[in-house]
Structure formats: structure tokens, C-alpha cells
Write an enzyme that holds these catalytic residues in place. Sequence first.
Site, PDB file in Angstrom:
ATOM      1  N   LYS A  44       0.851  -1.191   0.000  1.00 26.59           N
ATOM      2  CA  LYS A  44       0.000   0.000   0.000  1.00 26.59           C
ATOM      3  C   LYS A  44       0.885   1.239   0.000  1.00 26.59           C
ATOM      4  O   LYS A  44       1.724   1.419   0.875  1.00 26.59           O
ATOM      5  CB  LYS A  44      -0.893   0.003   1.245  1.00 26.59           C
TER       6      LYS A  44
ATOM      7  N   LYS B  70      -9.935  12.837   8.359  1.00 22.67           N
ATOM      8  CA  LYS B  70      -9.343  12.510   9.650  1.00 22.67           C
ATOM      9  C   LYS B  70      -9.324  13.746  10.551  1.00 22.67           C
ATOM     10  O   LYS B  70      -9.336  14.883  10.066  1.00 22.67           O
ATOM     11  CB  LYS B  70      -7.897  12.029   9.466  1.00 22.67           C
TER      12      LYS B  70
ATOM     13  N   ASP C 140       1.852   6.672   5.435  1.00 26.34           N
ATOM     14  CA  ASP C 140       0.848   5.675   5.068  1.00 26.34           C
ATOM     15  C   ASP C 140       1.253   4.898   3.820  1.00 26.34           C
ATOM     16  O   ASP C 140       0.492   4.067   3.335  1.00 26.34           O
ATOM     17  CB  ASP C 140      -0.509   6.351   4.863  1.00 26.34           C
TER      18      ASP C 140
ATOM     19  N   ASP D 180      -2.482  10.586   3.414  1.00 23.11           N
ATOM     20  CA  ASP D 180      -3.869  10.163   3.631  1.00 23.11           C
ATOM     21  C   ASP D 180      -4.594  11.151   4.532  1.00 23.11           C
ATOM     22  O   ASP D 180      -4.420  11.145   5.749  1.00 23.11           O
ATOM     23  CB  ASP D 180      -3.897   8.763   4.242  1.00 23.11           C
TER      24      ASP D 180
ATOM     25  N   GLU E 294      -9.243   3.421   2.626  1.00 24.64           N
ATOM     26  CA  GLU E 294      -8.820   3.500   1.227  1.00 24.64           C
ATOM     27  C   GLU E 294      -7.728   2.522   0.855  1.00 24.64           C
ATOM     28  O   GLU E 294      -7.584   2.160  -0.313  1.00 24.64           O
ATOM     29  CB  GLU E 294      -8.378   4.933   0.896  1.00 24.64           C
TER      30      GLU E 294
ATOM     31  N   ARG F 234      -7.280  -0.636   1.349  1.00 25.02           N
ATOM     32  CA  ARG F 234      -7.759  -1.907   0.781  1.00 25.02           C
ATOM     33  C   ARG F 234      -8.260  -1.713  -0.649  1.00 25.02           C
ATOM     34  O   ARG F 234      -8.200  -2.639  -1.457  1.00 25.02           O
ATOM     35  CB  ARG F 234      -8.846  -2.489   1.691  1.00 25.02           C
TER      36      ARG F 234
ATOM     37  N   ASP G 239     -11.963   6.835   4.257  1.00 25.84           N
ATOM     38  CA  ASP G 239     -10.699   6.655   4.977  1.00 25.84           C
ATOM     39  C   ASP G 239     -10.311   5.185   5.082  1.00 25.84           C
ATOM     40  O   ASP G 239      -9.274   4.861   5.641  1.00 25.84           O
ATOM     41  CB  ASP G 239     -10.807   7.286   6.375  1.00 25.84           C
TER      42      ASP G 239
END
Length: 485
Positions: free
Chosen positions: A250, A262, A273, A255, A334, A336, A332
Site C-alpha cells: 500500500k 481525519k 501511510d 492520507d 482506502e 484496501r 478513509d
Amino acid sequence: MKIEFAALSSTTDALVIPVAKGALDAAIGGHDGKATLAAAAAAAKFEGEAGGIVEAFVASGDSVQRTLLVGVGDNGEGDWEKAGGAVTARLLTNAKSAAVDLSGAAPSPAAAARFAAAIAQRGWRIDTYRTKLPEKQKPQLAAVSIAGAPDGTDTAWAAQDAVTGGLELTRTLVAEPPNVIYPETFVARVFADIEGLGLEATVLGEEEMSDLGMGSLLGVSQGSARDARLLALKWSGAGEGDPTLAFVGKGVTFDTGGISLKPGAGMEDMKWDMGGAGAVVGAMKALATRKAKANVIGVCGLVENMPDGNAIRPGDILTSMSGQTIEVLNTDAEGRLVLCDCITWVQKIHHPKTIVDLATLTGAMIIALGNEHGGLFANDDGLADQLLAAGKASGDLLWRFPISDAYNKLIDSPIADMKNVGPRGAGSITAAQFIGRFIDAGVKWAHLDIAGMVWADKPGATYEKGATGFGVRLLDRFVADNFEK
């Protein structure tokens, strides 16, 4: 930092003497100032515990020699690693060179190599943007010579040195600010670092990914002014043919959470991230550097998750490359969405038999495990055992969690094939179940949720506060133990 194995030097700023538990006399017996060193150890109640240090200044001819006794515990590889890191932590900003005498502690070749690697790894820092750093806080330790290493250390050191290079790449990518590292520059930075190593690279832009139907990954990216990228690095160390193993990372370079924004406090941490993608490229660099005899591909889904007027919304439905549809309940969740299209791509194009994905995927994993272990999910017990063993051997520890049909039902959607989040409970498990829906029949798969591991608020044995490089050592050891001929 330059590490060399050579005869004991008397012209360095510091002498380092490793000491095993209960073996002080054997370690210091051949050195000047034995009585002074013994007295210093007694005063500090030093017994050779791993990573413990006693410092003394002893007379050596007409001069004074700065001498460090460093504990190596029971002589295990992990104890030697702690010792190496402790040496650098003590000397990094106040010595330019050091000499180490291993002759009184008798490490194995593997332990000696881990010790040397820890010295180098603990010295990594990123001070690029600190224009007013006081001189006394700047790293100085540039060279360490190691004497008395056992036969066979050269081979073990070459492998550890390759891993150290991979760690440095990963840590740099994770630590850089998000206005410097975003999908396009991530690719450029990796290309500059791996040049000449023999890795075969593939880069897909948004147009190519759109043509392939990668609507899930592109959905995450569509709110950002920065275009997404898919980066694949292929290493064919075992000859021609499809890679047996795929690593998928990933790579959300920043993010915000998207429309499901967030909280502002701590959002700056979301530059890391992309730690899963960082670990993948670091591991691929290590494998290529040491010419691993295995066929492996590393795939990174690189996006930025931003909340502009074109961003995906809660309630939107995305169509993934696999054809499966996804109801987005939380933008959020995201990571996956990025991983699933990368996994589908690598299966359709390269047909690996085993896939390991790495992601800073869920805050729930940090609640469960803190910052001591990464979470492991797998559809194959043998694969899980191999990864757990590699984690223990390398120091990148994992802990296994369950997956099952009972959890899988929690992400069924009434309007699409699945939703991207389940209920509040078992958040890390339902995230893994989501990814598992994209694994082809017969493919062994493991998901590593490393949310609590890629960044540290305090120093560790082989890293300073900040980017840890978690996953590089793990993946390299996993390949070495299970995939090399």
C-alpha cells in the site's frame, strides 16, 4: 557509514570491546587499562547484558584511549544486534571513527554480521531540512573497523549489507515530507536508487490503469491533483519465468481520509501511510543487491487520498479490476481499495503462486498490538508459519490473527458485491477479509497489517526515532529461508 573488517586499529577515536555475560576478564584481558575497565564495570554494575554500555578512559602509552565495553548477552544474534545499535547510539554525534575487537567474545559469523549491520543501520538519519542543527548534534561517526571476526563473516556481512541498503531506501521514502514524496516522485526516487541492480521495472499511469479497469485504486486517487502510479519491480534471480512470489504494498503517500476527513491532530503522520510500499521496494533492492536466487515481484499502488470536489463520497460504488463492485462507506478505508486492484493486476499479468501484501491498514491493529508486532492474516497455515519464523529470525515480529467466513459476512453489501468497511468490532480482520476476496483460487496469501510498526516515537536497537524500515528484514529473510534454490 563505512564498515570494514580489518586488523585492530589504534588510531580511532574509540575502542569498542564486546563482553558476553560473565566473560569480562576474557574480553578485556589483552587490552591496556584492564584494572580501570574492570573497576568501571563494577561501578556501573555491568554484567554484559545485551546493549549495556560502560565507558572509560584508559592510559595507552603516552595518550588516553576512550574505551567502551558493550554487552552482548548470551551471544545470540539478537543480543549482538542490540550491542551494535547501542555502540552507534553512544558514538554517532561525538566520534568520527571507532575500532571494535571481537576476539574476546567469539561471535558466530551471523552474529558478527548482525552486529556490524546494526552499527550501520542505527546511524541512519534524515537531517535534510534541519538548517540550524547545532554542530554537536550532527552525526560524525563515519567509519568503524571490526577486528577478530570469525571465518565466514564476509558472506554473512554481504547479505546484511544488502538489507541495510534496502532499509535506508525504505526509511528515506517513509520519512520524506508529502510535498516531496508523492506517487510520481516515489517512482523517480526508487529508480535513482536501484539503477544498475538488474531489476525490471514497470510503471502504469492513470490512463493505463483506467484501460485495465482499475476503478478501485483510481477512485482513491481521483480527489488528488497528484496522479496515481502503479510501480512493479521484478527480480528474476532463479532464471526466466513468472515470479513465484509477489509482494504488494500500500503506497498512500498522504492520507487525509478523503471526504471522511481525519481529525487534524496527528494528521501529519499520514505521510508514512506508504510504509507498505516502502518496505516492498526496500526488500526488492535488498534481494537484487545480494543476487537472491529467487523470482520475486514487488508491486506498489501509489496514490494520494485528498478531499477535493472530485473525491469519492461515502455511498459511491466502485468497480474493481476483478469486476467485483465495492460500496464505499468510509473514504478513509482506502488502502484496501488500492491493494485489491494491485493484487488483481499481479495475478493476471504475472501469475504468482504466493502473495504477501503489506499495509499500514488499520488503526485497530495499533489498538490490538501497539508497536511491538505487525498483524498477520493468512489463508495457508504453512505460509503463516514461514512468515512468523522469518519475523522472529529477523527481528520484525508478527502476530497471527484469524480470518473466517463468519467475519467475511460482515462486509457483505445490500447494494454491491461488498462494502469497504464492516462494523466497529474486528476492524483489522474485516479489512483482511476484504483483501482476501480478490485472491485467486489456489494462491497462497498473507496480509501484513503493519500500521504500528513503520514509524516509532522512540529509538529502537537499529533505528532512531522516526522511520523504522519495518518489513525489509522480514521479507528478505522470508525469501532466503523459503524461496531460494
